[in-house]
Write a protein that holds these residues in place. Structure first.
Motif, PDB file in Angstrom:
ATOM      1  N   THR A 256       0.826  -1.209   0.000  1.00  0.00           N
ATOM      2  CA  THR A 256       0.000   0.000   0.000  1.00  0.00           C
ATOM      3  C   THR A 256       0.858   1.257   0.000  1.00  0.00           C
ATOM      4  OG1 THR A 256      -1.747  -1.172   1.194  1.00  0.00           O
ATOM      5  CG2 THR A 256      -1.830   1.220   1.222  1.00  0.00           C
ATOM      6  N   TYR A 257       1.833   1.303   0.904  1.00  0.00           N
ATOM      7  CA  TYR A 257       2.688   2.492   0.985  1.00  0.00           C
ATOM      8  C   TYR A 257       3.468   2.695  -0.312  1.00  0.00           C
ATOM      9  CZ  TYR A 257       1.940   1.995   6.063  1.00  0.00           C
ATOM     10  OH  TYR A 257       1.407   1.865   7.316  1.00  0.00           O
ATOM     11  N   GLY A 258       4.084   1.611  -0.798  1.00  0.00           N
ATOM     12  CA  GLY A 258       4.890   1.743  -2.013  1.00  0.00           C
ATOM     13  C   GLY A 258       4.072   2.170  -3.210  1.00  0.00           C
ATOM     14  N   GLY A 259       2.890   1.540  -3.415  1.00  0.00           N
ATOM     15  CA  GLY A 259       2.063   1.892  -4.571  1.00  0.00           C
ATOM     16  C   GLY A 259       1.495   3.295  -4.486  1.00  0.00           C
ATOM     17  N   LEU A 260       0.948   3.674  -3.335  1.00  0.00           N
ATOM     18  CA  LEU A 260       0.354   5.009  -3.187  1.00  0.00           C
ATOM     19  C   LEU A 260       1.394   6.108  -3.355  1.00  0.00           C
ATOM     20  CD1 LEU A 260      -2.234   4.984  -0.247  1.00  0.00           C
ATOM     21  CD2 LEU A 260      -2.640   5.448  -2.655  1.00  0.00           C
ATOM     22  N   LEU A 261       2.522   5.974  -2.666  1.00  0.00           N
ATOM     23  CA  LEU A 261       3.549   7.020  -2.727  1.00  0.00           C
ATOM     24  C   LEU A 261       4.189   7.090  -4.105  1.00  0.00           C
ATOM     25  CD1 LEU A 261       5.157   6.394   0.768  1.00  0.00           C
ATOM     26  CD2 LEU A 261       3.590   8.216   0.119  1.00  0.00           C
ATOM     27  N   ALA A 262       4.308   5.953  -4.789  1.00  0.00           N
ATOM     28  CA  ALA A 262       4.819   5.980  -6.160  1.00  0.00           C
ATOM     29  C   ALA A 262       3.846   6.715  -7.079  1.00  0.00           C
ATOM     30  CB  ALA A 262       5.061   4.558  -6.655  1.00  0.00           C
ATOM     31  N   LEU A 263       2.551   6.466  -6.921  1.00  0.00           N
ATOM     32  CA  LEU A 263       1.557   7.195  -7.714  1.00  0.00           C
ATOM     33  C   LEU A 263       1.627   8.690  -7.466  1.00  0.00           C
ATOM     34  CD1 LEU A 263      -1.700   5.026  -7.617  1.00  0.00           C
ATOM     35  CD2 LEU A 263      -0.516   5.851  -9.662  1.00  0.00           C
ATOM     36  N   ALA A 264       1.912   9.089  -6.231  1.00  0.00           N
ATOM     37  CA  ALA A 264       1.937  10.503  -5.892  1.00  0.00           C
ATOM     38  C   ALA A 264       3.203  11.210  -6.362  1.00  0.00           C
ATOM     39  CB  ALA A 264       1.784  10.681  -4.376  1.00  0.00           C
ATOM     40  N   SER A 265       4.302  10.470  -6.547  1.00  0.00           N
ATOM     41  CA  SER A 265       5.584  11.148  -6.774  1.00  0.00           C
ATOM     42  C   SER A 265       6.319  10.748  -8.045  1.00  0.00           C
ATOM     43  CB  SER A 265       6.506  10.885  -5.566  1.00  0.00           C
ATOM     44  OG  SER A 265       6.712   9.495  -5.395  1.00  0.00           O
ATOM     45  N   MET A 266       5.909   9.685  -8.734  1.00  0.00           N
ATOM     46  CA  MET A 266       6.654   9.211  -9.897  1.00  0.00           C
ATOM     47  C   MET A 266       5.868   9.415 -11.180  1.00  0.00           C
ATOM     48  SD  MET A 266       8.348   5.651  -8.513  1.00  0.00           S
ATOM     49  CE  MET A 266       9.493   5.654  -7.128  1.00  0.00           C
ATOM     50  N   ASP A 267       6.597   9.561 -12.292  1.00  0.00           N
ATOM     51  CA  ASP A 267       5.937   9.717 -13.585  1.00  0.00           C
ATOM     52  C   ASP A 267       5.586   8.342 -14.161  1.00  0.00           C
ATOM     53  OD1 ASP A 267       8.308   8.646 -14.567  1.00  0.00           O
ATOM     54  OD2 ASP A 267       9.135  10.588 -15.114  1.00  0.00           O
ATOM     55  N   ARG A 268       5.013   8.361 -15.358  1.00  0.00           N
ATOM     56  CA  ARG A 268       4.503   7.123 -15.946  1.00  0.00           C
ATOM     57  C   ARG A 268       5.620   6.106 -16.202  1.00  0.00           C
ATOM     58  NH1 ARG A 268       1.662   9.193 -19.481  1.00  0.00           N
ATOM     59  NH2 ARG A 268      -0.475   8.615 -19.021  1.00  0.00           N
ATOM     60  N   LEU A 269       6.770   6.565 -16.699  1.00  0.00           N
ATOM     61  CA  LEU A 269       7.861   5.636 -17.001  1.00  0.00           C
ATOM     62  C   LEU A 269       8.394   4.977 -15.737  1.00  0.00           C
ATOM     63  CD1 LEU A 269       9.835   7.658 -19.720  1.00  0.00           C
ATOM     64  CD2 LEU A 269       8.298   5.717 -20.046  1.00  0.00           C
ATOM     65  N   GLU A 270       8.547   5.764 -14.674  1.00  0.00           N
ATOM     66  CA  GLU A 270       9.025   5.192 -13.417  1.00  0.00           C
ATOM     67  C   GLU A 270       8.011   4.221 -12.822  1.00  0.00           C
ATOM     68  OE1 GLU A 270      12.016   7.658 -10.783  1.00  0.00           O
ATOM     69  OE2 GLU A 270      10.323   8.922 -11.340  1.00  0.00           O
ATOM     70  N   LEU A 271       6.741   4.545 -12.933  1.00  0.00           N
ATOM     71  CA  LEU A 271       5.719   3.627 -12.427  1.00  0.00           C
ATOM     72  C   LEU A 271       5.774   2.292 -13.156  1.00  0.00           C
ATOM     73  CD1 LEU A 271       2.647   6.019 -12.017  1.00  0.00           C
ATOM     74  CD2 LEU A 271       3.896   4.873 -10.190  1.00  0.00           C
ATOM     75  N   GLN A 272       6.014   2.341 -14.443  1.00  0.00           N
ATOM     76  CA  GLN A 272       6.079   1.107 -15.218  1.00  0.00           C
ATOM     77  C   GLN A 272       7.310   0.285 -14.829  1.00  0.00           C
ATOM     78  OE1 GLN A 272       3.763  -0.006 -17.701  1.00  0.00           O
ATOM     79  NE2 GLN A 272       4.939  -1.889 -17.394  1.00  0.00           N
ATOM     80  N   SER A 273       8.465   0.949 -14.724  1.00  0.00           N
ATOM     81  CA  SER A 273       9.715   0.220 -14.481  1.00  0.00           C
ATOM     82  C   SER A 273       9.894  -0.159 -13.016  1.00  0.00           C
ATOM     83  CB  SER A 273      10.908   1.067 -14.948  1.00  0.00           C
ATOM     84  OG  SER A 273      10.949   2.300 -14.243  1.00  0.00           O
ATOM     85  N   ARG A 274       9.568   0.753 -12.104  1.00  0.00           N
ATOM     86  CA  ARG A 274       9.854   0.522 -10.682  1.00  0.00           C
ATOM     87  C   ARG A 274       8.733  -0.216  -9.959  1.00  0.00           C
ATOM     88  NH1 ARG A 274      14.243   3.271  -8.722  1.00  0.00           N
ATOM     89  NH2 ARG A 274      15.068   4.969 -10.014  1.00  0.00           N
ATOM     90  N   VAL A 275       7.498  -0.135 -10.469  1.00  0.00           N
ATOM     91  CA  VAL A 275       6.370  -0.751  -9.771  1.00  0.00           C
ATOM     92  C   VAL A 275       5.865  -1.981 -10.522  1.00  0.00           C
ATOM     93  CG1 VAL A 275       4.061  -0.382  -8.820  1.00  0.00           C
ATOM     94  CG2 VAL A 275       5.731   1.479  -8.789  1.00  0.00           C
ATOM     95  N   LEU A 276       5.352  -1.789 -11.728  1.00  0.00           N
ATOM     96  CA  LEU A 276       4.721  -2.892 -12.447  1.00  0.00           C
ATOM     97  C   LEU A 276       5.731  -3.928 -12.933  1.00  0.00           C
ATOM     98  CD1 LEU A 276       2.047  -0.916 -14.523  1.00  0.00           C
ATOM     99  CD2 LEU A 276       1.766  -2.105 -12.334  1.00  0.00           C
ATOM    100  N   ASP A 277       6.924  -3.475 -13.373  1.00  0.00           N
ATOM    101  CA  ASP A 277       7.932  -4.410 -13.884  1.00  0.00           C
ATOM    102  C   ASP A 277       8.923  -4.847 -12.809  1.00  0.00           C
ATOM    103  OD1 ASP A 277       6.735  -4.143 -16.320  1.00  0.00           O
ATOM    104  OD2 ASP A 277       8.164  -2.674 -17.099  1.00  0.00           O
ATOM    105  N   ASN A 278       8.699  -4.458 -11.584  1.00  0.00           N
ATOM    106  CA  ASN A 278       9.588  -4.808 -10.480  1.00  0.00           C
ATOM    107  C   ASN A 278       9.232  -6.216  -9.988  1.00  0.00           C
ATOM    108  OD1 ASN A 278      11.033  -5.057  -8.093  1.00  0.00           O
ATOM    109  ND2 ASN A 278      10.686  -2.953  -7.461  1.00  0.00           N
ATOM    110  N   SER A 279      10.109  -7.183 -10.245  1.00  0.00           N
ATOM    111  CA  SER A 279       9.782  -8.583  -9.943  1.00  0.00           C
ATOM    112  C   SER A 279       9.625  -8.819  -8.441  1.00  0.00           C
ATOM    113  CB  SER A 279      10.873  -9.496 -10.498  1.00  0.00           C
ATOM    114  OG  SER A 279      12.138  -9.158  -9.956  1.00  0.00           O
TER     115      SER A 279
END
Length: 467
Positions: A256-279
């Motif tokens: 919850t913390y990682g996803g919410l704070l990433a949505l609040a502070s990261m752009d689309r490319l970072e969300l894709q690489s750091r969140v969705l593609d993060n194994s």
């Protein structure tokens, strides 16, 4: 009717004290939620829910009273009892258990005296390991009875007797635990770096790194640094190791913390690489699928659906001890990002379409757009006559001219520096390094065995040797 009156009086008092009141029921199940934790954080979370959630108030306070009586901290029992006697005076938990409180305080004093006497004996024997264990046991006891300041002082006294790396890490964890409970975020960041040493094996690093990342993330979140906090939670690592530290946060909290704070502070490319593609983080997202869905919606441009998912879980976030104070700021940043990204591909958008995408039924988004424009978040203008949101087009010619002038100025500056350097060398004004002898000598005596290339004696001596 009387119960509703008691609830009204209680939450009116909480509201007057500046507390956050959640009137709608959350999606979480109280028993399943609290089973994810151990240690002192269980009581903190139950008490916060009891002080904030109208539907779960009585159940949470009853559970908080039971949790307090399972421990040794009488002050926590008193705190929960003072709440429940106002909300539900007819409940069995609303009656003060004087016998338990008296017996617990007496036992706490006896245990404190015993541990202090043992520690004194260890100091007389001058055995460092026994002294360290004595300080640790006394500190853990003081922490369990709620004397956090004395516990912190006792833990700090362990440091001179910490002889190995594991001892140093143990001291750092104990002190960090106290600082977390006191919400001393600067102290947390200063101490958590001591938990992970430089010269440790890969196995030890994999064990201690999740703890360091979780605690650092909480400290950055507490200070409002959402991007740094998101980076820490996204790098926690193995969920099985994270589960060992559920006295701090649970695996669900990391997601919850990682996803919410990433949505609040990261752009689309970072969300894709750091969140969705993060194994490694993908394992956490499986525990909170709505977070993964919200991030995917944002990355795919479905902004209203993303906001709708987050809004449906807003009450759950408001009942979290670390997120509660930051929920308005986090949601505001996410919403502003969604509006900016929605408007970015267009030169103009009708206010009706913006209202349909982002405004609540019967409300207008225009005041929010005005605030974003004034704050510089949104580069646009509002056409009130035609009801349009018009993008402010940048002057490409002026931008190109400014770029060319900057390049010319930089070239001129670099050329002047090169010419100055050439003139200094030509005038023999360059500061040269001191002349050093070449080769090795015999011993450390100056001038003995040194070879100077311009010294004729070196050539003569070499000639004699050849002869």
């Amino acid at each position: 009717m009387a119960a509703d009156q008691h609830l009204l009086e209680y939450f009116t008092a909480m509201d007057n004290q500046g507390g956050i009141i959640v009137k709608d029921p959350p999606k979480l199940d109280l028993d399943l939620y609290i089973s994810n934790y151990k240690g002192r954080t269980r009581f903190d979370r139950l008490l916060l829910i009891g002080q904030s959630s109208v539907p779960l108030c009585v159940d949470a306070l009853k559970a908080a009273v039971a949790e307090a009586k399972r421990g040794k901290d009488v002050s926590r029992y008193r705190e929960a009892w003072e709440c429940i006697r106002i909300v539900a005076p007819d409940e069995p938990e609303a009656k003060w258990d004087e016998a338990w409180a008296t017996a617990t305080e007496k036992a706490n004093k006896a245990e404190t005296h015993r541990l202090e006497a043992e520690l004194k004996g260890y100091k007389n024997n001058l055995v460092k390991e026994s002294i360290r264990i004595g300080h640790r046991d006394l500190g853990e006891h003081l922490e369990s009875i709620g004397d956090l300041n004395s516990a912190s002082e006792t833990y700090i006294k362990m440091r001179p007797d910490a002889s190995t790396q594991s001892h140093i890490q143990d001291v750092g964890k104990h002190i960090t635990s106290i600082l977390l409970q006191k919400r001393d975020w600067a102290g947390v960041l200063a101490n958590v770096s001591k938990v992970l040493a430089v010269n440790v094996s890969t196995e030890e690093q994999n064990t201690e790194l999740p703890y360091q990342k979780m605690v650092s993330g909480l400290a950055h979140l507490g200070t409002g640094k959402f991007y740094e906090a998101a980076r820490c939670f996204l790098e926690v690592g193995d969920p099985s190791v994270c589960q060992r530290y559920n006295d701090v946060v649970s695996q669900n909290d990391v997601a919850t913390y990682g996803g919410l704070l990433a949505l609040a502070s990261m752009d689309r490319l970072e969300l894709q690489s750091r969140v969705l593609d993060n194994s490694s983080f993908r394992n956490y997202l499986e525990l909170e699928p709505h977070i993964r869905k919200a991030v995917s919606m944002f990355v795919n441009g479905r902004y209203s659906a993303c906001l709708g998912i987050l809004e449906s879980y807003r009450n759950d976030y408001l009942l979290d001890i670390y997120l509660q104070k930051h929920v308005p700021a986090i949601f505001s940043q996410i919403r502003s990002k969604c509006i900016v990204q929605y408007f970015l591909p267009f030169s103009c958008v009708t206010l009706d379409s913006m209202n349909a995408a982002f405004a609540k039924p019967g409300e207008s988004i225009e005041p929010e757009l005005i605030s974003m424009i004034r704050n510089g978040v949104l580069n646009a203008r509002i056409n009130t006559i035609d009801k349009l949101l018009v993008a402010v087009s940048t002057d490409s010619r002026a931008a190109m001219q400014k770029k060319a002038l900057d390049a010319a100025n930089n070239y001129e500056k670099e050329a002047m520096e090169r010419i100055r350097r050439m003139n200094i060398v030509a005038a023999d004004l360059e500061v040269k390094p001191s002349r050093k002898p070449i080769g090795g000598g015999a011993g450390s005596l100056q001038g003995v065995g040194d070879i100077w290339p311009d010294d004729p004696r070196g050539h003569l001596s070499s000639g004699k040797t050849n002869a």
